[in-house]
Design a protein around this motif. Structure first.
Motif, PDB file in Angstrom:
ATOM      1  N   LYS A 185     118.987  13.398 -61.789  1.00  0.00           N
ATOM      2  CA  LYS A 185     119.392  14.841 -61.285  1.00  0.00           C
ATOM      3  C   LYS A 185     120.647  15.049 -62.248  1.00  0.00           C
ATOM      4  O   LYS A 185     121.673  15.129 -61.931  1.00  0.00           O
ATOM      5  CB  LYS A 185     119.878  14.850 -59.603  1.00  0.00           C
ATOM      6  CG  LYS A 185     118.822  14.443 -58.884  1.00  0.00           C
ATOM      7  CD  LYS A 185     119.215  15.157 -57.353  1.00  0.00           C
ATOM      8  CE  LYS A 185     118.074  14.988 -56.663  1.00  0.00           C
ATOM      9  NZ  LYS A 185     117.097  14.470 -56.679  1.00  0.00           N
ATOM     10  N   PRO A 186     120.098  15.332 -63.506  1.00  0.00           N
ATOM     11  CA  PRO A 186     121.118  15.673 -64.580  1.00  0.00           C
ATOM     12  C   PRO A 186     121.536  17.030 -64.181  1.00  0.00           C
ATOM     13  O   PRO A 186     121.005  17.784 -63.641  1.00  0.00           O
ATOM     14  CB  PRO A 186     120.410  15.563 -65.796  1.00  0.00           C
ATOM     15  CG  PRO A 186     118.895  15.938 -65.548  1.00  0.00           C
ATOM     16  CD  PRO A 186     118.956  15.434 -64.046  1.00  0.00           C
ATOM     17  N   LYS A 187     123.037  17.288 -64.834  1.00  0.00           N
ATOM     18  CA  LYS A 187     123.608  18.683 -64.623  1.00  0.00           C
ATOM     19  C   LYS A 187     122.686  19.317 -65.768  1.00  0.00           C
ATOM     20  O   LYS A 187     122.738  19.163 -66.900  1.00  0.00           O
ATOM     21  CB  LYS A 187     124.991  18.378 -65.020  1.00  0.00           C
ATOM     22  CG  LYS A 187     125.646  19.626 -64.827  1.00  0.00           C
ATOM     23  CD  LYS A 187     127.292  19.621 -65.045  1.00  0.00           C
ATOM     24  CE  LYS A 187     128.013  20.807 -65.037  1.00  0.00           C
ATOM     25  NZ  LYS A 187     129.325  20.931 -65.320  1.00  0.00           N
ATOM     26  N   ILE A 188     122.380  20.551 -65.112  1.00  0.00           N
ATOM     27  CA  ILE A 188     121.514  21.551 -65.951  1.00  0.00           C
ATOM     28  C   ILE A 188     122.397  22.865 -65.923  1.00  0.00           C
ATOM     29  O   ILE A 188     122.940  23.288 -64.770  1.00  0.00           O
ATOM     30  CB  ILE A 188     120.233  21.833 -65.259  1.00  0.00           C
ATOM     31  CG1 ILE A 188     119.278  20.586 -65.359  1.00  0.00           C
ATOM     32  CG2 ILE A 188     119.630  22.905 -66.235  1.00  0.00           C
ATOM     33  CD1 ILE A 188     118.133  20.482 -64.664  1.00  0.00           C
ATOM     34  N   ALA A 189     122.564  23.526 -67.086  1.00  0.00           N
ATOM     35  CA  ALA A 189     123.418  24.753 -66.891  1.00  0.00           C
ATOM     36  C   ALA A 189     123.223  25.616 -68.140  1.00  0.00           C
ATOM     37  O   ALA A 189     122.909  25.134 -69.306  1.00  0.00           O
ATOM     38  CB  ALA A 189     124.965  24.567 -66.741  1.00  0.00           C
ATOM     39  N   ASN A 190     123.416  26.887 -68.137  1.00  0.00           N
ATOM     40  CA  ASN A 190     123.177  27.797 -69.191  1.00  0.00           C
ATOM     41  C   ASN A 190     124.156  27.726 -70.250  1.00  0.00           C
ATOM     42  O   ASN A 190     124.820  28.619 -70.621  1.00  0.00           O
ATOM     43  CB  ASN A 190     122.768  29.037 -68.823  1.00  0.00           C
ATOM     44  CG  ASN A 190     122.124  30.018 -69.807  1.00  0.00           C
ATOM     45  OD1 ASN A 190     122.012  29.553 -70.978  1.00  0.00           O
ATOM     46  ND2 ASN A 190     121.930  31.326 -69.730  1.00  0.00           N
ATOM     47  N   TYR A 191     124.900  26.787 -70.822  1.00  0.00           N
ATOM     48  CA  TYR A 191     125.544  26.792 -71.568  1.00  0.00           C
ATOM     49  C   TYR A 191     125.564  25.420 -72.565  1.00  0.00           C
ATOM     50  O   TYR A 191     124.948  24.372 -72.001  1.00  0.00           O
ATOM     51  CB  TYR A 191     127.276  26.750 -71.168  1.00  0.00           C
ATOM     52  CG  TYR A 191     127.657  25.792 -70.103  1.00  0.00           C
ATOM     53  CD1 TYR A 191     128.039  24.536 -70.521  1.00  0.00           C
ATOM     54  CD2 TYR A 191     127.531  26.184 -68.874  1.00  0.00           C
ATOM     55  CE1 TYR A 191     128.401  23.632 -69.793  1.00  0.00           C
ATOM     56  CE2 TYR A 191     127.970  25.273 -67.866  1.00  0.00           C
ATOM     57  CZ  TYR A 191     128.651  23.828 -68.221  1.00  0.00           C
ATOM     58  OH  TYR A 191     128.715  23.091 -67.410  1.00  0.00           O
ATOM     59  N   HIS A 192     126.364  25.415 -73.735  1.00  0.00           N
ATOM     60  CA  HIS A 192     125.926  24.182 -74.638  1.00  0.00           C
ATOM     61  C   HIS A 192     126.798  23.058 -74.303  1.00  0.00           C
ATOM     62  O   HIS A 192     127.876  23.147 -73.557  1.00  0.00           O
ATOM     63  CB  HIS A 192     126.368  24.651 -75.965  1.00  0.00           C
ATOM     64  CG  HIS A 192     125.479  25.627 -76.655  1.00  0.00           C
ATOM     65  ND1 HIS A 192     125.220  25.811 -78.146  1.00  0.00           N
ATOM     66  CD2 HIS A 192     124.388  26.394 -76.173  1.00  0.00           C
ATOM     67  CE1 HIS A 192     124.511  26.842 -78.327  1.00  0.00           C
ATOM     68  NE2 HIS A 192     123.724  26.999 -77.199  1.00  0.00           N
ATOM     69  N   PHE A 193     126.428  22.042 -74.490  1.00  0.00           N
ATOM     70  CA  PHE A 193     126.910  20.684 -74.186  1.00  0.00           C
ATOM     71  C   PHE A 193     127.170  20.296 -72.748  1.00  0.00           C
ATOM     72  O   PHE A 193     128.293  20.041 -72.264  1.00  0.00           O
ATOM     73  CB  PHE A 193     128.222  20.421 -74.992  1.00  0.00           C
ATOM     74  CG  PHE A 193     128.079  20.394 -76.416  1.00  0.00           C
ATOM     75  CD1 PHE A 193     127.164  19.188 -77.107  1.00  0.00           C
ATOM     76  CD2 PHE A 193     128.566  21.431 -77.330  1.00  0.00           C
ATOM     77  CE1 PHE A 193     127.128  19.520 -78.451  1.00  0.00           C
ATOM     78  CE2 PHE A 193     128.294  21.288 -78.578  1.00  0.00           C
ATOM     79  CZ  PHE A 193     127.596  20.544 -79.047  1.00  0.00           C
ATOM     80  N   THR A 194     126.187  20.812 -71.945  1.00  0.00           N
ATOM     81  CA  THR A 194     126.046  20.500 -70.571  1.00  0.00           C
ATOM     82  C   THR A 194     126.491  18.979 -70.235  1.00  0.00           C
ATOM     83  O   THR A 194     127.145  18.487 -69.383  1.00  0.00           O
ATOM     84  CB  THR A 194     125.020  21.069 -69.840  1.00  0.00           C
ATOM     85  OG1 THR A 194     124.910  22.519 -70.015  1.00  0.00           O
ATOM     86  CG2 THR A 194     125.113  21.181 -68.275  1.00  0.00           C
ATOM     87  N   THR A 195     125.295  18.510 -71.022  1.00  0.00           N
ATOM     88  CA  THR A 195     125.222  16.996 -70.971  1.00  0.00           C
ATOM     89  C   THR A 195     126.202  16.443 -71.796  1.00  0.00           C
ATOM     90  O   THR A 195     126.408  16.702 -73.076  1.00  0.00           O
ATOM     91  CB  THR A 195     123.692  16.402 -71.395  1.00  0.00           C
ATOM     92  OG1 THR A 195     122.888  17.313 -70.614  1.00  0.00           O
ATOM     93  CG2 THR A 195     123.590  15.034 -71.019  1.00  0.00           C
ATOM     94  N   LEU A 196     127.127  15.631 -71.288  1.00  0.00           N
ATOM     95  CA  LEU A 196     128.137  14.971 -71.990  1.00  0.00           C
ATOM     96  C   LEU A 196     127.887  13.345 -72.320  1.00  0.00           C
ATOM     97  O   LEU A 196     128.773  12.853 -72.944  1.00  0.00           O
ATOM     98  CB  LEU A 196     129.593  15.143 -71.296  1.00  0.00           C
ATOM     99  CG  LEU A 196     130.210  16.446 -71.135  1.00  0.00           C
ATOM    100  CD1 LEU A 196     131.252  16.763 -70.346  1.00  0.00           C
ATOM    101  CD2 LEU A 196     130.102  17.155 -72.568  1.00  0.00           C
ATOM    102  N   SER A 197     127.014  12.713 -71.419  1.00  0.00           N
ATOM    103  CA  SER A 197     126.649  11.352 -71.604  1.00  0.00           C
ATOM    104  C   SER A 197     125.170  11.102 -71.237  1.00  0.00           C
ATOM    105  O   SER A 197     124.641  12.116 -70.714  1.00  0.00           O
ATOM    106  CB  SER A 197     127.519  10.573 -70.358  1.00  0.00           C
ATOM    107  OG  SER A 197     127.189  11.120 -69.337  1.00  0.00           O
ATOM    108  N   PRO A 198     124.921  10.146 -71.804  1.00  0.00           N
ATOM    109  CA  PRO A 198     123.514   9.775 -71.817  1.00  0.00           C
ATOM    110  C   PRO A 198     122.838   9.635 -70.237  1.00  0.00           C
ATOM    111  O   PRO A 198     123.593   9.078 -69.301  1.00  0.00           O
ATOM    112  CB  PRO A 198     123.153   8.467 -72.589  1.00  0.00           C
ATOM    113  CG  PRO A 198     124.247   8.247 -73.274  1.00  0.00           C
ATOM    114  CD  PRO A 198     125.200   9.229 -72.587  1.00  0.00           C
ATOM    115  N   ASN A 199     121.755  10.209 -69.705  1.00  0.00           N
ATOM    116  CA  ASN A 199     121.184  10.115 -68.506  1.00  0.00           C
ATOM    117  C   ASN A 199     119.852   9.398 -68.535  1.00  0.00           C
ATOM    118  O   ASN A 199     119.117   9.625 -69.445  1.00  0.00           O
ATOM    119  CB  ASN A 199     120.862  11.579 -67.913  1.00  0.00           C
ATOM    120  CG  ASN A 199     121.960  12.483 -67.502  1.00  0.00           C
ATOM    121  OD1 ASN A 199     122.791  11.763 -66.890  1.00  0.00           O
ATOM    122  ND2 ASN A 199     122.058  13.796 -68.020  1.00  0.00           N
TER     123      ASN A 199
END
Ligand SMILES: Nc1nc2c(ncn2[C@@H]2O[C@H](COP(=O)(O)OP(=O)(O)OP(=O)(O)O)[C@@H](O)[C@H]2O)c(=O)[nH]1
Ligand SMILES: [Mg+2]
Length: 419
Positions: free
Chosen positions: A182-196
């Motif tokens: 359940k990674p964070k998903i959002a409509n902006y850049h660099f939502t993911t900050l660490s590997p999932n």
């Protein structure tokens, strides 16, 4: 917060001291020797654990000292051994000597264990030194002292598939659609900050996917979240390169493709040569994605697979292609390296230095030996000299020119050599 490097200080437990003790017997003030041996110190052990995915815990704890062995006791009782200290790390953690940066081990599969530092030997109690000539030895051995080592940990996430692409193209959305992650998903850049990491099971075949932060132009030199994350794609078997085929953010997909390939090439040849499957995502937003794909396939000679992570159209087809491809690529193995091993202090070389008429002896087992000597006790001192003879140290001293009347200095013991 994600943390993929850490420096820690590790020390195995010291050996417990052997003790001097005498049996209590009726009418005999001092019975025979019955001092027990010291216990062994605890080991420092690393264990790979698949439930961990960062080195964050090492931010708060940096000292790892295993328990010391307990001293021996009267009545020939040995001291308790020190407890081993097990340090859990995520799979894919490299253990290095921080001083030299040499690799000591690579923790790949969950449950793998590795003894980094062995606990010190326990010293022998006085009971062990008794023999027909030496009936009441009033000395014992001290336990072996261990050294603290500075260790660097470096996590390189291991997965079968690595997701790469610009920010916001739908990498995390893809992971959430195909796995239970359940990674964070959002409509902006660099939502993911660490590997999932996610586990996918498709038609009975299981594999892991690593979703990493988006890459941008210059990532190989540190732009955006930079190459600290590119290293997490080094240990995958296949790259799943996701493009926003709809160009919903105003960038042309071919430009995106070129830039990401260029960053991979700049970062490492190994990374750039990994097998790659290119995915054209967000087809639900595009009327003419088919022509776009045809054009790109022709230009780059790649077979882009159209999907929509939003509607899941094309996902099943993609998983079929992905699993078929994975079955043809060998599993990730341990990194190849010549393992660096800490020298066993007791086996290291004994050094002799001559200054005027004094001979300084140090290194190896000698320092542990000296700590156990009771200089004022003639039997203890005789035993010490016997060990020096038996281990060839007297011979080495003579070869270096030791003469009658010269002094021998070992740590805080100094005595004159008499032929
Ligand atoms: N319409 C549409 N939107 C999508 C699709 N896939 C993802 N999105 C949306 O695109 C946005 C970004 O999705 P993410 O999955 O967070 O993108 P990402 O590539 O992981 O982004 P970073 O973590 O920032 O690199 C979200 O608003 C998603 O809902 C798709 O197939 N169609
Ligand atoms: Mg993401």
């Amino acid at each position: 917060m994600f943390l993929d490097t850490a420096i820690i200080h590790c020390k195995a437990g010291n050996g417990g001291n052997g003790v001097v003790s005498w049996r209590r017997e009726k009418f005999i003030p001092k019975g025979g020797p019955d001092g027990g041996d010291g216990g062994k110190g605890g080991d420092i052990i690393f264990e790979a654990d698949s439930s961990l995915n960062t080195l964050i815990s090492f931010r708060y704890t940096q000292k790892f000292h295993a328990e010391d062995g307990q001293p021996g006791e009267a009545e020939n009782r040995s001291g308790r051994s020190g407890k081993d200290l097990i340090i859990k790390v995520p799979c894919g953690t490299l253990i290095k000597d921080a001083e030299t940066n040499n690799i000591i081990d690579d923790m790949v599969s969950s449950g793998d264990r590795f003894v980094l530092l062995k606990g010190g030997r326990g010293g022998r109690g006085n009971a062990r030194f008794a023999n027909s000539v030496r009936r009441s030895p009033a000395f014992s051995e001290t336990g072996e002292l261990t050294k603290e080592r500075k260790i660097s940990l470096e996590l390189k996430v291991i997965a079968d598939v690595g997701l790469i692409g610009f920010p916001n193209v739908g990498k995390s959305t893809f992971l959430s659609v195909v796995s239970a992650a359940k990674p964070k998903i959002a409509n902006y850049h660099f939502t993911t900050l660490s590997p999932n990491l996610g586990v996918v099971t498709h038609n009975g075949y299981s594999f892991t996917i690593a979703d990493i932060p988006g890459l941008i132009e210059g990532a190989s030199e540190g732009a955006g979240l930079g190459h600290s994350f590119l290293r997490h794609t080094e240990r995958v078997r296949l790259l799943l390169h996701i493009l926003d085929i709809s160009g919903s953010e105003g960038r042309a997909p071919e430009q995106d493709y070129r830039i990401i390939r260029n960053e991979l090439n700049n970062y490492s040849g190994i990374l750039a040569s990994l097998p790659e499957i290119v995915v054209g995502n967000k087809i639900d937003l595009s009327q003419d994605y088919k022509e776009e794909i045809l054009r790109l396939n022709k230009e780059f000679n790649i077979g882009i697979i159209p999907v929509s992570c939003a509607t899941t159209e094309g996902i099943d087809n993609l998983l079929n292609i992905l699993t078929a491809k994975l079955k043809t690529i060998p599993k990730q193995e341990k990194l190849r390296f010549s393992p660096f091993v800490y020298e066993d202090e007791n086996k290291s070389e004994i050094k002799i230095e001559k200054r005027d008429h004094s001979y300084y002896v140090y290194g190896g087992f000698i320092e542990d030996l000296v700590r156990g000597v009771v200089v004022s006790d003639p039997e203890s001192f005789r035993w010490f000299q016997k060990v020096l003879r038996d281990k060839g140290i007297m011979q080495s001293l003579l070869e270096k020119g030791l003469k009658n009347g010269d002094s021998i200095v070992i740590m805080d013991i100094e005595f004159e050599y008499i032929e």
